[in-house]
Scaffold this motif. Structure first.
Motif, PDB file in Angstrom:
ATOM      1  N   ALA A 148     -43.847 -19.225 -23.818  1.00  0.00           N
ATOM      2  CA  ALA A 148     -43.372 -19.344 -22.434  1.00  0.00           C
ATOM      3  C   ALA A 148     -43.971 -20.587 -21.778  1.00  0.00           C
ATOM      4  N   TYR A 201     -42.242 -23.543 -23.011  1.00  0.00           N
ATOM      5  CA  TYR A 201     -40.941 -23.634 -22.347  1.00  0.00           C
ATOM      6  C   TYR A 201     -41.076 -24.323 -20.992  1.00  0.00           C
ATOM      7  N   VAL A 221     -36.575 -15.953 -18.089  1.00  0.00           N
ATOM      8  CA  VAL A 221     -36.220 -16.313 -19.460  1.00  0.00           C
ATOM      9  C   VAL A 221     -36.476 -15.126 -20.392  1.00  0.00           C
ATOM     10  N   LEU A 270     -37.041 -14.409 -24.414  1.00  0.00           N
ATOM     11  CA  LEU A 270     -37.362 -15.060 -25.673  1.00  0.00           C
ATOM     12  C   LEU A 270     -37.314 -14.041 -26.804  1.00  0.00           C
ATOM     13  N   SER A 322     -37.431 -18.127 -29.864  1.00  0.00           N
ATOM     14  CA  SER A 322     -36.256 -18.863 -29.405  1.00  0.00           C
ATOM     15  C   SER A 322     -35.745 -18.290 -28.080  1.00  0.00           C
ATOM     16  N   VAL A 323     -35.103 -19.140 -27.293  1.00  0.00           N
ATOM     17  CA  VAL A 323     -34.581 -18.746 -25.985  1.00  0.00           C
ATOM     18  C   VAL A 323     -33.282 -17.978 -26.175  1.00  0.00           C
ATOM     19  N   GLU A 341     -31.655 -17.819 -20.197  1.00  0.00           N
ATOM     20  CA  GLU A 341     -32.501 -18.537 -19.258  1.00  0.00           C
ATOM     21  C   GLU A 341     -31.798 -18.729 -17.921  1.00  0.00           C
TER      22      GLU A 341
END
Length: 156
Positions: A38, A41, A71, A73, A79-80, A83
């Motif tokens: 995070a 990110y 977001v 994950l 991986s996202v 978002e």
């Protein structure tokens, strides 16, 4: 008959533990890894995170320029999955990454071994939900300024 009862209790205990893990508990190491993802990110401050169905890490907070982030994950690779971002300002009551670590350390000392979520509110209260070593639900409330655990509830 005693063996059947013992086996039945063992099965029930294992089933309860599996259900607790499916509800979203994650180890401290897994939470630390997801918080690192995070921050990579762009999160600088946090107000909430949770583990959903054991495979998604949902996190809300702000980046350094004050934009509000929401977001999801993947717990498997970071991986996202989803978002959202909108203009905002970082409130004083939010937690920095270091403060989240302090809150998680205090929760761990209070007996939380598998974390399900953290939530901080405008009034200066932090709530952490998780499970102890026997996968019994715990809910902790702590002071935002001192990270002192004020209340521990054991849910059955």
């Amino acid at each position: 008959m005693k063996k059947t009862l013992t086996l039945g209790l063992a099965t029930l205990t294992l089933t309860s533990a599996m259900a607790a893990m499916a509800d979203g508990g994650a180890s401290r190491a897994e939470i630390d890894e997801m918080l690192k993802k995070a921050q990579e990110y762009g999160f600088s401050n946090f107000d909430e995170f949770s583990v959903d169905d054991g495979n998604e890490f949902e996190v809300e907070g702000w980046n350094a320029d004050g934009s509000r982030l929401d977001v999801d994950l993947s717990m498997s690779d970071g991986s996202v999955l989803r978002e959202q971002q909108r203009q905002s300002e970082i409130p004083d009551w939010s937690l920095s990454g270091d403060e989240v670590t302090q809150a998680l350390d205090a929760a761990q000392k209070a007996g939380v071994e598998h974390l399900a979520g953290l939530d901080v509110d405008r009034m200066g209260s932090i709530e952490i939900e998780g499970y102890d070593a026997q996968f019994q639900e715990l809910e902790l409330r702590m002071n935002r300024e001192t990270f002192e655990v004020l209340n521990v509830q054991h849910d059955d």
